[in-house]
Design a protein around this motif. Structure first.
Motif, PDB file in Angstrom:
ATOM      1  N   GLY A 116     -28.025 141.039  17.731  1.00 37.24           N
ATOM      2  CA  GLY A 116     -29.353 140.953  17.075  1.00 37.24           C
ATOM      3  C   GLY A 116     -28.255 140.925  15.220  1.00 37.24           C
ATOM      4  N   ILE A 117     -27.453 141.993  15.179  1.00 34.75           N
ATOM      5  CA  ILE A 117     -27.195 142.490  14.380  1.00 34.75           C
ATOM      6  C   ILE A 117     -25.928 141.501  13.567  1.00 34.75           C
ATOM      7  CG2 ILE A 117     -25.130 143.976  14.581  1.00 34.75           C
ATOM      8  CD1 ILE A 117     -27.329 145.536  12.961  1.00 34.75           C
ATOM      9  N   PHE A 118     -25.150 140.730  14.319  1.00 34.74           N
ATOM     10  CA  PHE A 118     -24.354 139.563  13.728  1.00 34.74           C
ATOM     11  C   PHE A 118     -25.860 138.491  13.307  1.00 34.74           C
ATOM     12  CE2 PHE A 118     -20.538 141.606  15.516  1.00 34.74           C
ATOM     13  CZ  PHE A 118     -20.166 141.730  14.725  1.00 34.74           C
ATOM     14  N   TRP A 119     -26.177 138.453  13.880  1.00 35.02           N
ATOM     15  CA  TRP A 119     -27.080 137.182  13.612  1.00 35.02           C
ATOM     16  C   TRP A 119     -27.885 137.756  12.797  1.00 35.02           C
ATOM     17  CZ3 TRP A 119     -32.409 137.607  13.467  1.00 35.02           C
ATOM     18  CH2 TRP A 119     -33.621 136.539  12.666  1.00 35.02           C
ATOM     19  N   GLY A 120     -28.377 138.929  12.544  1.00 36.70           N
ATOM     20  CA  GLY A 120     -29.307 139.328  10.873  1.00 36.70           C
ATOM     21  C   GLY A 120     -28.438 139.357   9.559  1.00 36.70           C
ATOM     22  N   ALA A 121     -27.117 139.446   9.905  1.00 37.59           N
ATOM     23  CA  ALA A 121     -25.690 139.327   8.840  1.00 37.59           C
ATOM     24  C   ALA A 121     -26.269 137.702   8.118  1.00 37.59           C
ATOM     25  CB  ALA A 121     -24.273 140.204   9.315  1.00 37.59           C
ATOM     26  N   PHE A 122     -25.486 136.750   9.926  1.00 33.13           N
ATOM     27  CA  PHE A 122     -26.027 135.711   8.786  1.00 33.13           C
ATOM     28  C   PHE A 122     -26.822 134.900   8.208  1.00 33.13           C
ATOM     29  CE2 PHE A 122     -21.447 136.089  11.279  1.00 33.13           C
ATOM     30  CZ  PHE A 122     -20.769 134.476  10.871  1.00 33.13           C
ATOM     31  N   VAL A 123     -28.106 134.958   9.153  1.00 29.90           N
ATOM     32  CA  VAL A 123     -29.411 134.815   8.752  1.00 29.90           C
ATOM     33  C   VAL A 123     -29.780 135.213   6.736  1.00 29.90           C
ATOM     34  CG1 VAL A 123     -31.452 136.567   9.100  1.00 29.90           C
ATOM     35  CG2 VAL A 123     -31.627 134.100   9.301  1.00 29.90           C
ATOM     36  N   LEU A 124     -28.857 135.950   6.775  1.00 31.01           N
ATOM     37  CA  LEU A 124     -29.362 136.903   5.485  1.00 31.01           C
ATOM     38  C   LEU A 124     -28.260 136.010   4.806  1.00 31.01           C
ATOM     39  CD1 LEU A 124     -30.820 138.739   3.832  1.00 31.01           C
ATOM     40  CD2 LEU A 124     -31.039 139.253   6.077  1.00 31.01           C
ATOM     41  N   PHE A 125     -26.822 134.912   5.274  1.00 31.10           N
ATOM     42  CA  PHE A 125     -25.273 134.074   4.942  1.00 31.10           C
ATOM     43  C   PHE A 125     -26.673 133.346   4.877  1.00 31.10           C
ATOM     44  CE2 PHE A 125     -22.060 136.568   7.128  1.00 31.10           C
ATOM     45  CZ  PHE A 125     -21.977 137.895   5.684  1.00 31.10           C
ATOM     46  N   ALA A 126     -27.591 132.231   5.391  1.00 32.76           N
ATOM     47  CA  ALA A 126     -28.046 131.267   4.971  1.00 32.76           C
ATOM     48  C   ALA A 126     -29.022 131.656   4.305  1.00 32.76           C
ATOM     49  CB  ALA A 126     -29.276 131.627   6.768  1.00 32.76           C
ATOM     50  N   ALA A 127     -29.992 132.154   4.216  1.00 30.83           N
ATOM     51  CA  ALA A 127     -30.590 132.931   3.238  1.00 30.83           C
ATOM     52  C   ALA A 127     -30.170 132.255   1.784  1.00 30.83           C
ATOM     53  CB  ALA A 127     -31.483 133.667   3.722  1.00 30.83           C
ATOM     54  N   THR A 128     -28.767 133.110   1.586  1.00 29.55           N
ATOM     55  CA  THR A 128     -28.558 132.591   0.571  1.00 29.55           C
ATOM     56  C   THR A 128     -27.731 131.322   0.182  1.00 29.55           C
ATOM     57  OG1 THR A 128     -27.180 135.208   0.960  1.00 29.55           O
ATOM     58  CG2 THR A 128     -26.445 133.871  -1.000  1.00 29.55           C
ATOM     59  N   THR A 129     -27.929 131.069   0.798  1.00 34.47           N
ATOM     60  CA  THR A 129     -27.372 129.092   0.908  1.00 34.47           C
ATOM     61  C   THR A 129     -28.340 129.142  -0.358  1.00 34.47           C
ATOM     62  OG1 THR A 129     -27.499 128.646   2.777  1.00 34.47           O
ATOM     63  CG2 THR A 129     -25.713 129.139   2.142  1.00 34.47           C
ATOM     64  N   ALA A 130     -29.726 128.292   0.655  1.00 40.81           N
ATOM     65  CA  ALA A 130     -31.062 128.194  -0.044  1.00 40.81           C
ATOM     66  C   ALA A 130     -31.291 129.241  -1.706  1.00 40.81           C
ATOM     67  CB  ALA A 130     -32.106 128.088   0.851  1.00 40.81           C
ATOM     68  N   SER A 131     -30.831 130.010  -1.444  1.00 38.26           N
ATOM     69  CA  SER A 131     -31.061 130.609  -2.782  1.00 38.26           C
ATOM     70  C   SER A 131     -30.353 130.604  -3.723  1.00 38.26           C
ATOM     71  CB  SER A 131     -31.607 131.883  -2.656  1.00 38.26           C
ATOM     72  OG  SER A 131     -32.062 132.697  -2.174  1.00 38.26           O
ATOM     73  N   ILE A 132     -29.104 130.155  -3.796  1.00 39.90           N
ATOM     74  CA  ILE A 132     -28.417 129.399  -4.512  1.00 39.90           C
ATOM     75  C   ILE A 132     -28.662 127.942  -4.926  1.00 39.90           C
ATOM     76  CG2 ILE A 132     -25.494 128.258  -4.837  1.00 39.90           C
ATOM     77  CD1 ILE A 132     -25.263 130.923  -3.243  1.00 39.90           C
ATOM     78  N   PHE A 133     -28.924 127.328  -3.999  1.00 38.84           N
ATOM     79  CA  PHE A 133     -29.409 125.850  -4.317  1.00 38.84           C
ATOM     80  C   PHE A 133     -31.150 125.988  -4.809  1.00 38.84           C
ATOM     81  CE2 PHE A 133     -32.963 123.284  -1.271  1.00 38.84           C
ATOM     82  CZ  PHE A 133     -32.638 122.074  -2.925  1.00 38.84           C
ATOM     83  N   SER A 134     -31.842 126.794  -4.682  1.00 41.28           N
ATOM     84  CA  SER A 134     -33.046 126.823  -5.198  1.00 41.28           C
ATOM     85  C   SER A 134     -32.614 127.016  -6.684  1.00 41.28           C
ATOM     86  CB  SER A 134     -33.701 127.891  -5.077  1.00 41.28           C
ATOM     87  OG  SER A 134     -34.828 127.943  -5.636  1.00 41.28           O
ATOM     88  N   GLY A 135     -32.528 127.422  -7.042  1.00 41.14           N
ATOM     89  CA  GLY A 135     -31.880 128.190  -9.049  1.00 41.14           C
ATOM     90  C   GLY A 135     -31.991 126.265  -9.532  1.00 41.14           C
ATOM     91  N   ALA A 136     -30.732 126.078  -9.263  1.00 42.42           N
ATOM     92  CA  ALA A 136     -30.720 124.347  -9.862  1.00 42.42           C
ATOM     93  C   ALA A 136     -31.841 123.856  -9.851  1.00 42.42           C
ATOM     94  CB  ALA A 136     -29.538 123.720  -8.944  1.00 42.42           C
ATOM     95  N   VAL A 137     -32.786 123.793  -9.345  1.00 47.71           N
ATOM     96  CA  VAL A 137     -34.255 122.415  -8.925  1.00 47.71           C
ATOM     97  C   VAL A 137     -35.357 123.416  -9.329  1.00 47.71           C
ATOM     98  CG1 VAL A 137     -32.851 120.932  -7.050  1.00 47.71           C
ATOM     99  CG2 VAL A 137     -34.211 122.642  -6.765  1.00 47.71           C
ATOM    100  N   ILE A 138     -35.330 124.046 -10.177  1.00 47.58           N
ATOM    101  CA  ILE A 138     -36.159 125.057 -10.922  1.00 47.58           C
ATOM    102  C   ILE A 138     -37.188 124.018 -11.619  1.00 47.58           C
ATOM    103  CG2 ILE A 138     -35.802 127.277 -10.635  1.00 47.58           C
ATOM    104  CD1 ILE A 138     -34.823 127.321 -13.444  1.00 47.58           C
ATOM    105  N   GLU A 139     -38.596 124.379 -11.699  1.00 47.32           N
ATOM    106  CA  GLU A 139     -39.723 123.290 -12.366  1.00 47.32           C
ATOM    107  C   GLU A 139     -40.006 122.220 -12.289  1.00 47.32           C
ATOM    108  OE1 GLU A 139     -39.173 126.344 -16.238  1.00 47.32           O
ATOM    109  OE2 GLU A 139     -37.872 124.236 -16.475  1.00 47.32           O
ATOM    110  N   ARG A 140     -39.266 121.068 -11.301  1.00 43.23           N
ATOM    111  CA  ARG A 140     -39.829 120.104 -11.286  1.00 43.23           C
ATOM    112  C   ARG A 140     -40.096 119.729  -9.292  1.00 43.23           C
ATOM    113  NH1 ARG A 140     -33.835 120.934 -11.987  1.00 43.23           N
ATOM    114  NH2 ARG A 140     -33.036 119.463 -12.298  1.00 43.23           N
ATOM    115  N   ILE A 141     -39.548 120.595  -8.763  1.00 43.05           N
ATOM    116  CA  ILE A 141     -39.135 119.845  -7.637  1.00 43.05           C
ATOM    117  C   ILE A 141     -40.604 120.874  -6.901  1.00 43.05           C
ATOM    118  CG2 ILE A 141     -38.415 121.916  -6.666  1.00 43.05           C
ATOM    119  CD1 ILE A 141     -36.532 119.892  -4.785  1.00 43.05           C
ATOM    120  N   ARG A 142     -40.649 119.051  -5.435  1.00 41.26           N
ATOM    121  CA  ARG A 142     -41.905 120.086  -5.016  1.00 41.26           C
ATOM    122  C   ARG A 142     -42.265 120.855  -4.145  1.00 41.26           C
ATOM    123  NH1 ARG A 142     -46.241 116.364  -4.372  1.00 41.26           N
ATOM    124  NH2 ARG A 142     -45.701 114.058  -5.376  1.00 41.26           N
ATOM    125  N   MET A 143     -43.072 121.430  -3.605  1.00 47.41           N
ATOM    126  CA  MET A 143     -42.330 122.413  -3.248  1.00 47.41           C
ATOM    127  C   MET A 143     -42.167 122.488  -1.277  1.00 47.41           C
ATOM    128  SD  MET A 143     -42.263 126.418  -2.589  1.00 47.41           S
ATOM    129  CE  MET A 143     -43.406 127.163  -4.410  1.00 47.41           C
TER     130      MET A 143
END
Length: 452
Positions: A116-143
């Motif tokens: 569980g503790i390793f899964w928790g760390a890895f799922v935060l890595f996963a969310a980080t990749t999504a947040s990196i991508f998020s910034g590039a597409v602000i202000e015009r992508i469909r939710m």
């Protein structure tokens, strides 16, 4: 006390020591995961500040939802991909069994303090990749399209890259000697190149380029908020790097590849690369936004070798990343008319690429995996190409299909009105709300009472 009692006491003491080490391991990764949540507070502030007032909350909501959706999807299939797919596209079903949602490892289990503790760390890595991508597409992508792409990136693409190149038996390491301590490839390159692929199909924001193609600046509503957000990301990155280290009871720290390391070496090199990134971007731009983005690029440029470098070399890698990232973003904007709103590709994609290939230039370090080749320039270069392809191809392909279906981008009228108006039933800065209570028939203007 006879020999039998003595042996029993020694065995009991040994069990206590081992359990204490197990608990300490859990505590370490627990707080690493908590620090990594600060990364997302940083991305939240960073992207809201980089958005115009009419889009501020919509940009924040994207980050919140990417975080929320990646957690359950990573539980249901992401962790299985990491455990099972280290050989390529042929799964090891026996190894992956521990990551199945109904496995005894995937829930409360007094015999398992690690999953569980390793899964928790890895799922935060996963969310980080999504947040990196998020910034590039602000202000015009469909939710809706953003959420789908964020899930694919965080719970499929990045974790497949991690299984190949950030797993102790991953084929990139076993076959090519790939080494990437700080996940510059699996997280940053994959997310950066995925963002590039989506941004190509998404297109530029209205007003970003003049009719003749000249770039026109679009400034976010709060640069200070963005700068503070970037600093928070760096704070959280210490938790991120902590999650890259394996805690072994009674033994030395190791990397995820099994090579020995220390927190001391990571401290030296992370801070040196951080400062080098700031200095490099300051020399090139003088802009505080790019100074803090350059700090991130500096860390990514040294991340693969943070466990190996002599600190002045980490500083040099940081300066290189800090200089190259803003130049790369400017080149893409001017030459190819790419509208990456926060320079995500330049910072993460290019910064990660510098890091992976750079370690190959300063190569020759041995690999402790039995039979694996030593770290080499060609091994790192070929692995970087795999990471770039693994990010770009699905990002471009999926967004291309969405674009052709008319599902990728909001309509022009919605973009001009602002995404807060059409997607978020709340005003970011409701200045019209009175500061004090008053009779509903009056309003206050400069301290005076006016009859409505």
């Amino acid at each position: 006390m006879d020999q039998v009692e003595t042996a029993q006491k020694i065995a009991e003491l040994q069990n206590l020591i081992e359990m204490s080490g197990t608990i300490n391991m859990e505590v370490f990764y627990w707080w690493c995961t908590g620090l990594m949540v600060i990364i997302h507070a940083g991305f939240l502030a960073y992207e809201m500040g980089a958005s115009r007032l009419k889009n501020a909350l919509a940009s924040g909501v994207k980050n919140i939802l990417a975080f929320a959706f990646n957690i359950p999807t990573f539980f249901f299939f992401g962790w299985w991909i990491y455990l099972a797919m280290y050989n390529g596209f042929t799964p090891d079903f026996e190894a992956g069994a521990a990551g199945l949602p109904w496995s005894s490892n995937m829930g409360p289990n007094l015999a398992d303090n690690a999953s569980g503790i390793f899964w928790g760390a890895f799922v935060l890595f996963a969310a980080t990749t999504a947040s990196i991508f998020s910034g590039a597409v602000i202000e015009r992508i469909r939710m809706s399209s953003f959420i789908i792409l964020a899930i694919i990136l965080g719970s499929v693409v990045w974790i497949l890259a991690a299984s190949w190149g950030w797993h102790p038996q991953g084929w990139l390491t076993v076959d090519w000697g790939f080494h990437d301590f700080g996940a510059a490839g699996a997280v940053h390159m994959v997310a950066g190149f995925f963002a590039l692929g989506v941004t190509i199909n998404l297109g530029a924001r209205i007003g970003r380029f003049a009719p003749d193609g000249t770039p026109l600046p679009i400034t976010g509503h709060s640069v200070p908020m963005s700068i503070i957000g970037l600093m928070l990301i760096i704070v959280g990155f210490f938790g991120f790097l902590g999650g890259c280290i394996i805690y072994t009871t009674g033994g030395q720290w190791t990397t995820i590849f099994g090579t020995p390391t220390t927190l001391s070496s990571i401290s030296f090199n992370t801070l040196m690369a951080f400062s080098g990134g700031i200095i490099g971007s300051y020399v090139i731009t003088r802009q505080p936004f790019w100074m803090m983005s350059g700090a991130l690029a500096g860390i990514f440029s040294a991340a693969p070798g943070l466990d190996l470098y002599y600190p002045p070399l980490a500083f040099l890698m940081g300066i290189t990343g800090g200089i190259v990232a803003p130049l790369a973003d400017k080149f893409l904007t001017n030459k190819f008319k790419i509208d990456d709103a926060v320079g995500a590709f330049a910072v993460h994609g290019v910064g990660g690429l510098i890091g992976i290939v750079g370690l190959g230039i300063f190569s020759g370090f041995p690999n402790v995996i039995e039979g694996a080749p030593a770290i080499s320039f060609m091994g790192q270069l070929k692995s970087a190409l795999v990471m770039a392809s693994l990010g770009f191809i699905p990002g471009f392909g999926l967004s291309y299909v969405m674009s052709k279906m008319g599902a990728l981008r909001v309509p022009p009228k919605a973009e001009e009105a602002g995404l807060d108006l059409v997607e978020v039933p709340l005003a970011a800065y409701p200045e019209s709300v009175p500061a004090t209570s008053q009779d509903p028939s009056t309003t206050s203007t400069n301290g005076s009472t006016v009859t409505v």
